[in-house]
Design an enzyme around this catalytic site. Structure first.
Site, short mmCIF file in Angstrom:
data_model
loop_
_atom_site.label_atom_id
_atom_site.label_comp_id
_atom_site.label_asym_id
_atom_site.label_seq_id
_atom_site.Cartn_x
_atom_site.Cartn_y
_atom_site.Cartn_z
N SER A 134 -0.15 5.59 -4.95
CA SER A 134 -0.75 4.28 -4.70
C SER A 134 -2.27 4.36 -4.84
O SER A 134 -2.78 4.69 -5.90
CB SER A 134 -0.32 3.77 -3.32
OG SER A 134 -0.68 2.42 -3.15
N GLU A 229 3.27 2.10 -11.88
CA GLU A 229 4.05 1.50 -10.79
C GLU A 229 3.17 0.47 -10.10
O GLU A 229 1.95 0.49 -10.25
CB GLU A 229 4.54 2.56 -9.80
CG GLU A 229 3.45 3.35 -9.09
CD GLU A 229 2.90 2.68 -7.85
OE1 GLU A 229 3.60 1.83 -7.25
OE2 GLU A 229 1.76 2.99 -7.47
N HIS A 298 6.54 2.86 -4.53
CA HIS A 298 6.50 2.39 -3.15
C HIS A 298 7.87 2.18 -2.51
O HIS A 298 7.99 1.45 -1.53
CB HIS A 298 5.70 1.08 -3.07
CG HIS A 298 4.23 1.28 -3.22
ND1 HIS A 298 3.62 1.45 -4.45
CD2 HIS A 298 3.23 1.32 -2.30
CE1 HIS A 298 2.32 1.58 -4.27
NE2 HIS A 298 2.06 1.51 -2.98
#
Length: 325
Positions: A134, A229, A298
């Site tokens: 992330s 992502e 995630h």
């Protein structure tokens, strides 16, 4: 002047080619008795001490010694401490020769705010694993350009999930950290573009990739396999970020695309009109393999990826694979 211009252009092209083809340094794999530091370079860890305690226990169960940054549980508005405090913890982990890996407690937002304050001199002399996903994409990109591999894997707060749901997440993290072979085989999506490719793996969270554009941390994806992502974005926002990457040349010479979890995509009042898969296919070259649904991002099942390592990507009708060299 013309000759000087040609010489300057040649130097730039040589530099770009060197970045494309360079072999990155692999930090030493961990052994029992080694030390791992848990730090929080970004978001606040409010009421999560018990979760980080679980992360510490996990690392200790593998025979590792764990040190937790002084400011991990400090609260400074949105962040786990001020920029200076978060930077101090990360710098101490970078500089400590006993620390063999730096494990991010969580992501959120904030890594980019300390990136340029950090001194990587000792790190380059004594590379160590930097771990997370992330927001930690900022570190993956920056450290890639320093010529060192990193580990896109679970963070400390991943331990808040059900142990059954994160079993593969934990095991692949352990394998990567201790130098065991990583190879993934998953069921193929009907949206995939079939094909084979080989190249160095780069990428991460789309929003962070886009935020790195125009900085020293921007990636050169030429000849590489790009992993992406995202979480919590509208489709139009994802499209905008991908268009920015496209305009910056991210997809001109990329060898293949691995698409991880696209989690909690928000619905706009005006329908976008196509799937996430089609949105991505519309933006990338037609002649490269594209793998959808890779379990990284995630969701609880977040498989470890070695960023900067050469991978073989095979996308077929029934099964597809990602193999690390």
């Amino acid at each position: 002047m013309k000759r000087f211009g040609i010489l300057l252009l040649s130097m730039v092209l040589v530099s770009m080619n060197a970045q494309t083809n360079m072999k990155l340094t692999t930090p030493a794999y961990l052994n029992k008795g080694d030390m791992i530091a848990i730090v929080a370079p970004a978001g606040i860890l409010k009421n999560r001490k018990h979760v980080i305690d679980k992360a510490k226990e996990l690392a200790e169960s593998w025979g590792l010694k764990v040190v937790i940054g002084k400011h991990v549980f400090t609260q400074a508005n949105h962040f786990a401490g001020t920029d200076e405090q978060r930077c101090q913890d990360f710098q101490e982990a970078l500089d400590n020769p006993k620390v063999k890996a730096i494990w991010s407690a969580r992501g959120g937002y904030g890594s980019v705010r300390i990136l340029d304050q950090l001194d990587f001199s000792k790190f380059k002399e004594n590379p160590k694993w930097i771990i997370g996903y992330s927001d930690i994409t900022a570190f993956h990109n920056h450290v890639h350009n320093l010529g060192v591999e990193t580990l896109h894997a679970m963070m400390g707060t991943s331990m808040q999930d059900d142990p059954v749901d994160i079993a593969e997440t934990i095991e692949t993290f352990r394998k990567a950290l201790f130098g065991e072979q990583l190879k993934y085989t998953i069921k193929s999506s009907k949206e995939n573009r079939k094909g084979n490719a080989e190249g160095v793996l780069v990428g991460g969270n789309i929003a962070i990739l886009a935020s790195m554009l125009g900085s020293d941390s921007q990636l050169n994806s030429d000849g590489k396999i790009l992993f992406i992502e995202e979480i919590g974005e509208y489709k139009y926002a994802i499209d905008r970020m991908l268009q920015s990457l496209k305009r910056a040349g991210y997809f001109n010479k990329v060898k293949g695309i691995i698409v991880g979890d696209m989690t909690k995509i928000r619905k706009n009042t005006t329908p976008w009109g196509s799937s996430i898969e089609q949105l991505i296919l519309d933006i990338v070259p037609n002649d490269i393999p594209v793998l959808f649904g890779f379990p990284a991002g995630h969701e609880p099942d977040n498989r470890a990826l070695i960023m900067g390592r050469t991978v073989k990507l095979s996308v077929t009708d029934r099964l597809s694979s990602v193999s690390f060299k």
